[in-house]
Design an enzyme around this catalytic site. Structure first.
Site, PDB file in Angstrom:
ATOM      1  N   THR A   1      36.056  39.778  39.416  1.00  0.00           N
ATOM      2  CA  THR A   1      37.211  40.576  39.012  1.00  0.00           C
ATOM      3  C   THR A   1      38.391  40.393  39.959  1.00  0.00           C
ATOM      4  O   THR A   1      39.545  40.494  39.542  1.00  0.00           O
ATOM      5  CB  THR A   1      36.840  42.066  38.929  1.00  0.00           C
ATOM      6  OG1 THR A   1      36.336  42.517  40.202  1.00  0.00           O
ATOM      7  CG2 THR A   1      35.791  42.296  37.858  1.00  0.00           C
ATOM      8  N   HIS A   2      38.104  40.094  41.230  1.00  0.00           N
ATOM      9  CA  HIS A   2      39.217  39.952  42.183  1.00  0.00           C
ATOM     10  C   HIS A   2      40.052  38.704  41.928  1.00  0.00           C
ATOM     11  O   HIS A   2      41.130  38.549  42.509  1.00  0.00           O
ATOM     12  CB  HIS A   2      38.700  39.973  43.625  1.00  0.00           C
ATOM     13  CG  HIS A   2      37.865  38.808  44.030  1.00  0.00           C
ATOM     14  ND1 HIS A   2      37.238  38.734  45.249  1.00  0.00           N
ATOM     15  CD2 HIS A   2      37.532  37.647  43.400  1.00  0.00           C
ATOM     16  CE1 HIS A   2      36.573  37.599  45.349  1.00  0.00           C
ATOM     17  NE2 HIS A   2      36.737  36.934  44.251  1.00  0.00           N
ATOM     18  N   ASN A   3      39.582  37.801  41.072  1.00  0.00           N
ATOM     19  CA  ASN A   3      40.331  36.584  40.742  1.00  0.00           C
ATOM     20  C   ASN A   3      41.353  36.793  39.628  1.00  0.00           C
ATOM     21  O   ASN A   3      42.093  35.855  39.309  1.00  0.00           O
ATOM     22  CB  ASN A   3      39.371  35.472  40.306  1.00  0.00           C
ATOM     23  CG  ASN A   3      38.544  34.930  41.450  1.00  0.00           C
ATOM     24  OD1 ASN A   3      39.027  34.800  42.566  1.00  0.00           O
ATOM     25  ND2 ASN A   3      37.291  34.621  41.173  1.00  0.00           N
TER      26      ASN A   3
ATOM     27  N   ALA B   1      46.186  38.111  41.807  1.00  0.00           N
ATOM     28  CA  ALA B   1      45.203  39.153  41.499  1.00  0.00           C
ATOM     29  C   ALA B   1      45.044  40.059  42.710  1.00  0.00           C
ATOM     30  O   ALA B   1      45.892  40.087  43.603  1.00  0.00           O
ATOM     31  CB  ALA B   1      43.877  38.516  41.096  1.00  0.00           C
TER      32      ALA B   1
ATOM     33  N   GLN C   1      42.098  42.846  45.183  1.00  0.00           N
ATOM     34  CA  GLN C   1      40.918  43.693  45.372  1.00  0.00           C
ATOM     35  C   GLN C   1      41.321  45.119  44.994  1.00  0.00           C
ATOM     36  O   GLN C   1      42.501  45.481  45.074  1.00  0.00           O
ATOM     37  CB  GLN C   1      40.452  43.651  46.834  1.00  0.00           C
ATOM     38  CG  GLN C   1      40.106  42.272  47.352  1.00  0.00           C
ATOM     39  CD  GLN C   1      38.850  41.689  46.735  1.00  0.00           C
ATOM     40  OE1 GLN C   1      38.569  40.507  46.894  1.00  0.00           O
ATOM     41  NE2 GLN C   1      38.079  42.484  46.019  1.00  0.00           N
TER      42      GLN C   1
END
Length: 427
Positions: free
Chosen positions: A325-327, A387, A389
């Site tokens: 998801t952090h990408n 993107a 965190q």
């Protein structure tokens, strides 16, 4: 204002920090002695410190005090002067990598500065200036004038190609992209995604297309990722020990799982579970499939699938998405979370979606240097992928936007890589 109040506002004094450092160093020495370990030195054969929870705790506390003491004795102006010039030191390191200084210096011998320059294909003057700057960081040694040998740090760089790749790609691709962050953000102050970020500003294409177009750098990047996985093995403990894997039975679906290295380690720990590794990259899937042992071959399957498409696997015991998801920017993550809904609807109501990624802490709740590391990764994502965190609240908002039935059941965030256990509520 009392002394206690002054300490609370301004932090501990130089003397208090020094006393704390002494006590913590004594505790660390006792730890080495109790575990029959040699304390680290600068000798060539010195080993890295152990990677245990107890040592990490001692390290975190000691490092915080050491950093604070250095900041106090330097003062803000001197510290800033040093900090803002770090880019020049990193430039010297990249030059040493590009001209292969680490490989050219013999592992357990030495080389004259003139011979090193000739083998590197660089003039003697600049070779000496570069290598002597790196010596101030304990890269290389010059025990005799103009005779270069390895330090423990440069020797590790020579012997570990994956570590060398981590450093090299970080400087060659990523630091250059970081330098263009201001250009990108001024041009696009309110929007960021895979095709609009500092990496694209610098290199002209997104990170995935960049490596597709440059096979040599793609190979280096792959080695770097393998090196990072090896260095960051401690990141797995919340995934392995936080969630109760023994309480579930059946098939775990590892979405965006690459070659399945995490599924393999979980399969070895939990023989009651089977695994389906999904990824859009056919080469990664083939690599994982070909590396299976006889013990795991019957319990692991590989399926080409993009996590942007509706989840095809039903009757799963759990769905796992790790460090993916952090990408991606927020809208993309909403699509990813929405794609899990068909798989969750086709599974038992107790089947969780496990999101294994950094959960950004509230400011000041972690030791400063540990918070810095996770926020550093956040800046990596800003530069490379447009993107980020996310905090628990940010994850929760994206889950609700994907499907209002999503509920966070458990949060494991007391480690460098967090874990969210998510349910799809059934009406």
């Amino acid at each position: 204002m009392t002394n206690r109040e002054t300490t609370a506002v301004h932090g501990p004094s130089i003397l208090a920090l020094a006393q704390n450092i002494l006590e913590l160093t004594q505790d660390m020495t006792k730890y080495f002695q109790a575990n029959n370990l040699l304390a680290p030195t600068f000798a060539l054969d010195s080993q890295d410190p152990p990677d245990t929870a107890e040592y990490r705790g001692l390290h975190a506390t000691l490092k915080t005090s050491l950093e604070d003491l250095q900041r106090l004795i330097d003062g803000p102006r001197k510290w800033l002067r040093t900090f803002c010039c770090t880019g020049y030191d990193l430039g010297a390191l990249q030059l040493a990598l590009d001209f292969e200084f680490f490989q050219l210096v013999p592992a357990h011998g030495n080389i004259t500065l003139e011979d090193l320059a000739e083998k590197a294909g660089l003039d003697v003057d600049r070779t000496g200036r570069i290598i002597r700057q790196l010596m101030t960081y304990r890269f290389f040694e010059e025990l005799r004038p103009r005779v270069i040998s390895h330090s423990s740090t440069s020797l590790v760089m020579q012997q570990d190609e994956e570590l060398r790749s981590v450093v090299h790609y970080s400087l060659d691709e990523m630091l250059k992209a970081t330098a263009d962050s201001n250009i990108c953000l001024k041009a696009h102050p309110y929007e960021a995604h895979q095709n609009q970020n500092p990496f694209v500003t610098r290199h002209g294409v997104g990170i995935f297309e960049f490596y597709k177009n440059d096979p040599d750098k793609a190979r280096r990047f792959a080695k770097a990722m393998a090196g990072l996985r090896r260095m960051d093995r401690h990141l797995d403990y919340l995934l392995k020990d936080g969630f109760d894997w023994s309480a579930i039975k059946g098939t775990v679906v590892d979405c965006g799982g690459g070659n399945g290295h995490i599924s393999k380690s979980l399969a070895q720990l939990y023989p009651n579970l089977n695994f389906v590794v999904q990824d859009s990259n056919a080469d990664m899937l083939a690599e994982g499939r070909d590396s299976l042992t006889d013990e795991l071959r019957g319990r692991m399957t590989y399926l080409q699938h993009s996590f942007f498409e509706p989840q095809p696997t039903k009757d799963a015991a759990a769905f796992l998405i790790r460090q993916c998801t952090h990408n991606w920017a927020d809208n993309d993550v909403v699509t990813i979370f929405r794609s899990f809904v068909p798989g969750l609807e086709g599974s038992n109501p107790s089947t969780p979606l496990l999101i294994n990624d950094i959960i950004i802490p509230e400011p000041g709740t972690w030791p400063r240097h540990q918070e810095r590391l996770v926020r550093q990764v956040d800046m990596v994502m800003l530069v490379n992928c447009g993107a980020k965190q996310r905090t628990k609240a940010e994850f929760e908002a994206l889950l609700k936007k994907a499907d209002s039935r999503y509920e966070i059941r458990n949060v494991y965030d007391n480690g460098p890589l967090g874990l969210l256990e998510v349910d799809l509520r059934r009406s």
